[in-house]
Design a protein around this motif. Structure first.
Motif, PDB file in Angstrom:
ATOM      1  N   ARG A  11       1.182  -1.006   0.188  1.00  0.00           N
ATOM      2  CA  ARG A  11      -0.178  -0.098   0.373  1.00  0.00           C
ATOM      3  C   ARG A  11       1.226   1.941  -0.345  1.00  0.00           C
ATOM      4  NH1 ARG A  11      -4.075  -2.773   4.378  1.00  0.00           N
ATOM      5  NH2 ARG A  11      -5.834  -3.211   2.539  1.00  0.00           N
ATOM      6  N   ALA A  12       2.145   1.260   0.731  1.00  0.00           N
ATOM      7  CA  ALA A  12       2.973   2.300   0.707  1.00  0.00           C
ATOM      8  C   ALA A  12       3.119   2.769  -1.271  1.00  0.00           C
ATOM      9  CB  ALA A  12       4.249   2.313   1.782  1.00  0.00           C
ATOM     10  N   ALA A  13       3.588   1.799  -1.403  1.00  0.00           N
ATOM     11  CA  ALA A  13       4.205   1.615  -2.942  1.00  0.00           C
ATOM     12  C   ALA A  13       3.294   2.587  -3.577  1.00  0.00           C
ATOM     13  CB  ALA A  13       4.771   0.473  -3.425  1.00  0.00           C
ATOM     14  N   ALA A  14       1.433   1.806  -3.853  1.00  0.00           N
ATOM     15  CA  ALA A  14       0.649   2.783  -4.253  1.00  0.00           C
ATOM     16  C   ALA A  14       0.923   3.773  -3.948  1.00  0.00           C
ATOM     17  CB  ALA A  14      -0.827   1.731  -3.764  1.00  0.00           C
ATOM     18  N   VAL A  15      -0.049   4.168  -2.977  1.00  0.00           N
ATOM     19  CA  VAL A  15       0.333   5.524  -2.420  1.00  0.00           C
ATOM     20  C   VAL A  15       0.817   6.490  -3.276  1.00  0.00           C
ATOM     21  CG1 VAL A  15       0.376   7.168  -0.447  1.00  0.00           C
ATOM     22  CG2 VAL A  15      -1.122   4.865  -0.336  1.00  0.00           C
ATOM     23  N   CYS A  16       2.153   5.791  -3.111  1.00  0.00           N
ATOM     24  CA  CYS A  16       3.817   6.510  -3.257  1.00  0.00           C
ATOM     25  C   CYS A  16       2.972   6.959  -5.287  1.00  0.00           C
ATOM     26  CB  CYS A  16       4.642   6.199  -3.398  1.00  0.00           C
ATOM     27  SG  CYS A  16       5.916   7.395  -3.731  1.00  0.00           S
ATOM     28  N   LEU A  17       3.168   5.726  -6.182  1.00  0.00           N
ATOM     29  CA  LEU A  17       2.571   5.630  -7.361  1.00  0.00           C
ATOM     30  C   LEU A  17       1.455   6.036  -7.509  1.00  0.00           C
ATOM     31  CD1 LEU A  17       3.357   2.094  -8.313  1.00  0.00           C
ATOM     32  CD2 LEU A  17       4.640   3.925  -9.312  1.00  0.00           C
ATOM     33  N   ASP A  18       0.522   7.133  -6.886  1.00  0.00           N
ATOM     34  CA  ASP A  18      -0.524   8.038  -7.108  1.00  0.00           C
ATOM     35  C   ASP A  18      -0.654   9.403  -6.326  1.00  0.00           C
ATOM     36  OD1 ASP A  18      -2.474   6.305  -8.530  1.00  0.00           O
ATOM     37  OD2 ASP A  18      -2.974   5.103  -6.145  1.00  0.00           O
ATOM     38  N   ARG A  67      10.761   3.901 -12.819  1.00  0.00           N
ATOM     39  CA  ARG A  67       9.472   3.459 -11.961  1.00  0.00           C
ATOM     40  C   ARG A  67       9.615   2.786 -10.137  1.00  0.00           C
ATOM     41  NH1 ARG A  67       5.150  -0.690 -10.265  1.00  0.00           N
ATOM     42  NH2 ARG A  67       4.083   0.244 -10.305  1.00  0.00           N
ATOM     43  N   GLN A  68      10.773   2.913  -9.908  1.00  0.00           N
ATOM     44  CA  GLN A  68      11.203   2.305  -8.700  1.00  0.00           C
ATOM     45  C   GLN A  68      12.396   3.115  -8.080  1.00  0.00           C
ATOM     46  OE1 GLN A  68      12.868  -1.792  -8.528  1.00  0.00           O
ATOM     47  NE2 GLN A  68      14.042  -2.369  -6.379  1.00  0.00           N
ATOM     48  N   GLU A  69      13.109   3.739  -8.625  1.00  0.00           N
ATOM     49  CA  GLU A  69      13.841   5.079  -8.458  1.00  0.00           C
ATOM     50  C   GLU A  69      13.035   6.219  -7.980  1.00  0.00           C
ATOM     51  OE1 GLU A  69      17.351   6.960  -7.403  1.00  0.00           O
ATOM     52  OE2 GLU A  69      16.820   4.341  -7.225  1.00  0.00           O
ATOM     53  N   ALA A  70      12.398   6.290  -8.779  1.00  0.00           N
ATOM     54  CA  ALA A  70      11.065   7.453  -8.074  1.00  0.00           C
ATOM     55  C   ALA A  70      10.527   7.524  -6.819  1.00  0.00           C
ATOM     56  CB  ALA A  70      10.454   7.474  -9.351  1.00  0.00           C
ATOM     57  N   VAL A  71      10.252   6.253  -7.168  1.00  0.00           N
ATOM     58  CA  VAL A  71       9.092   5.543  -5.760  1.00  0.00           C
ATOM     59  C   VAL A  71      10.466   5.592  -4.546  1.00  0.00           C
ATOM     60  CG1 VAL A  71       7.995   4.279  -4.380  1.00  0.00           C
ATOM     61  CG2 VAL A  71       7.458   4.622  -6.453  1.00  0.00           C
ATOM     62  N   ARG A  72      11.232   5.228  -4.432  1.00  0.00           N
ATOM     63  CA  ARG A  72      12.980   5.443  -3.820  1.00  0.00           C
ATOM     64  C   ARG A  72      12.934   6.968  -2.561  1.00  0.00           C
ATOM     65  NH1 ARG A  72      16.862   1.615  -2.109  1.00  0.00           N
ATOM     66  NH2 ARG A  72      16.023  -0.138  -3.208  1.00  0.00           N
ATOM     67  N   ALA A  73      13.229   7.486  -4.515  1.00  0.00           N
ATOM     68  CA  ALA A  73      13.431   8.728  -3.893  1.00  0.00           C
ATOM     69  C   ALA A  73      12.007   9.215  -3.159  1.00  0.00           C
ATOM     70  CB  ALA A  73      13.611   9.649  -5.241  1.00  0.00           C
ATOM     71  N   LEU A  74      11.292   8.917  -2.358  1.00  0.00           N
ATOM     72  CA  LEU A  74      10.029   9.724  -2.323  1.00  0.00           C
ATOM     73  C   LEU A  74      10.073   8.932  -0.793  1.00  0.00           C
ATOM     74  CD1 LEU A  74       7.153  10.417  -5.578  1.00  0.00           C
ATOM     75  CD2 LEU A  74       9.049  11.954  -4.372  1.00  0.00           C
ATOM     76  N   ILE A  75       9.897   7.652  -0.703  1.00  0.00           N
ATOM     77  CA  ILE A  75       9.909   6.855   0.128  1.00  0.00           C
ATOM     78  C   ILE A  75      10.870   6.232   1.300  1.00  0.00           C
ATOM     79  CG2 ILE A  75       7.706   6.472  -0.072  1.00  0.00           C
ATOM     80  CD1 ILE A  75       7.104   3.984  -1.131  1.00  0.00           C
ATOM     81  N   GLY A  76      12.082   5.606   0.180  1.00  0.00           N
ATOM     82  CA  GLY A  76      12.939   5.061   0.724  1.00  0.00           C
ATOM     83  C   GLY A  76      13.265   3.690   0.515  1.00  0.00           C
ATOM     84  N   PRO A  77      13.748   2.498   1.376  1.00  0.00           N
ATOM     85  CA  PRO A  77      13.898   1.310   0.982  1.00  0.00           C
ATOM     86  C   PRO A  77      12.247   0.830   0.882  1.00  0.00           C
ATOM     87  CG  PRO A  77      14.744   2.004   2.476  1.00  0.00           C
ATOM     88  CD  PRO A  77      14.067   3.345   2.277  1.00  0.00           C
TER      89      PRO A  77
END
Length: 388
Positions: free
Chosen positions: A113-120, A142-152
């Motif tokens: 859910r953390a990844a899903a919220v980040c993508l939206d 896509r993964q790098e963008a999410v990592r920049a926003l929510i980390g590991p």
């Protein structure tokens, strides 16, 4: 009665799929009904299904499913986001599904859910653009963008079933609860482990003519002809060599110069694998190229995928599934097709999609060892089995 939805291809149905259904019932109650939204004759990794959709629906019913609905081809052969949104829409439109059960490498709803919220999130598009500007292919960007926003926590996006799970959660309506089932045994595209085999490994054994090697990981003996896209290889090459640039640019995800590159590859290559290798680059992933080639062969364009799924096609059911259908007749938000004759009651737009499906099934028949005649969409009724 709890009614759980499962999104699947069952290509082929194996012991891991049976385990997911059993685990879903363990969590929701043994009387829970299981409704599957299943890809038809063409599947998301841009390939023909190893057996036709009615056969696979019947095997799924024998393996524990109660009702199988079709995910129409324009969604079944799309990217993970469109695949997930179409399949969730099928289950939601049934009007009776209370839960969505899915397998994932993580098994943690919080992580997914953390990844899903980040993508939206509003911050994601600009983070994605920065990653793409570094020259990364889309999945890595896509993964790098999410990592920049929510980390590991972005690491969940490194596994294929986690990726699909995240897309399911993004599409999930508030009326449905999520149930995450941890995957066990063989991973995606890996050799058998802990009593389970991946679907890709099983397809390899079955297409190579070794059903005995696959048998320990299936839920019953394999007695069907196996479909293989290689049987249509020259027809696909002919299609690529005869397309205009305008036609290629009408395919989905064909921008950024990929349409021209695909046509050039079609002229230079003598096999499908050569087409994929020549058209693929760091930016254009192998999966994206494969999907583009299949859309071209099937004669589909981006405009052939409507904004919403227009009907619910029933591929098979058992006694418990029949009870679910009775509830669907009361609550479904889309027309329900339990026999081909029902197509005549559809709106013109919905009927156009069914006619498109008819063409796709006719082409699927050419992937079989003995070419099947056309017209099966108009003559084949759902598989009906007694409940186990």
């Amino acid at each position: 009665m709890n009614i759980s939805g499962i999104i699947a291809e069952y290509n082929p149905f194996h012991s891991g799929h049976a385990r997911q259904i059993a685990e879903t019932r363990r969590l929701l109650g043994e009387d829970a009904a299981v409704v599957c939204a299943m890809s038809g004759n063409w599947v998301q990794r841009a390939d023909c299904a190893i057996a036709d959709k009615w056969t696979r629906a019947a095997v799924a019913l024998k393996g524990g499913a109660d009702l199988v609905l079709e995910l129409p081809t324009p969604w079944a052969i799309s990217s993970a986001e469109h695949f997930a949104r179409g399949a969730v829409e099928v289950l939601s439109a049934a009007g009776v599904v209370s839960h969505l059960s899915f397998g994932s490498e993580s098994g943690s709803l919080d992580e997914l859910r953390a990844a899903a919220v980040c993508l939206d999130s509003q911050a994601y598009p600009s983070a994605l653009r920065r990653a793409l500007d570094q020259g990364l292919p889309f999945p890595a960007a896509r993964q790098e963008a999410v990592r920049a926003l929510i980390g590991p926590a972005a690491d969940v996006l490194s596994a294929p079933n986690n990726n699909l799970a995240v897309e399911y959660l993004r599409a999930l309506p508030g009326s449905m609860e999520a149930v995450a089932i941890p995957r066990t045994g063989a991973g995606h595209d890996q050799a058998p482990a802990a009593g389970f085999a991946s679907a890709s490994w099983l397809r390899g054994r079955l297409r190579a003519g070794y059903p005995d090697a696959a048998a320990p990981y299936l839920t019953g003996p394999w007695t069907w002809e196996t479909a293989d896209l290689v049987r249509c290889e020259r027809a696909i090459l002919a299609r690529l060599r005869s397309m205009t640039l305008e036609q290629a640019e009408a395919l989905p995800d064909s921008g950024d110069g990929l349409a021209a590159r695909l046509l050039a590859a079609g002229k230079a290559a003598t096999t499908l694998e050569e087409v994929y290798a020549l058209a693929k680059t760091r930016r254009y992933t192998h999966a994206r190229v494969r999907r583009l080639v299949l859309w071209a062969f099937l004669g589909l364009t981006a405009a052939d995928r409507p904004e919403h799924v227009p009907y619910l096609r029933v591929l098979g059911f058992n006694d418990r599934g029949r009870a679910v259908l009775r509830e669907m007749w009361k609550h479904a938000r889309l027309p329900i097709l339990t026999k081909p004759a029902h197509v005549r009651t559809l709106s013109p737009a919905a009927r156009r999609l069914f006619e498109l499906e008819d063409r796709c099934t006719d082409l699927y028949g050419l992937c079989l060892p003995t070419a099947a005649p056309g017209g099966r969409e108009w003559t084949t009724n759902p598989a009906i089995l007694p409940v186990k």
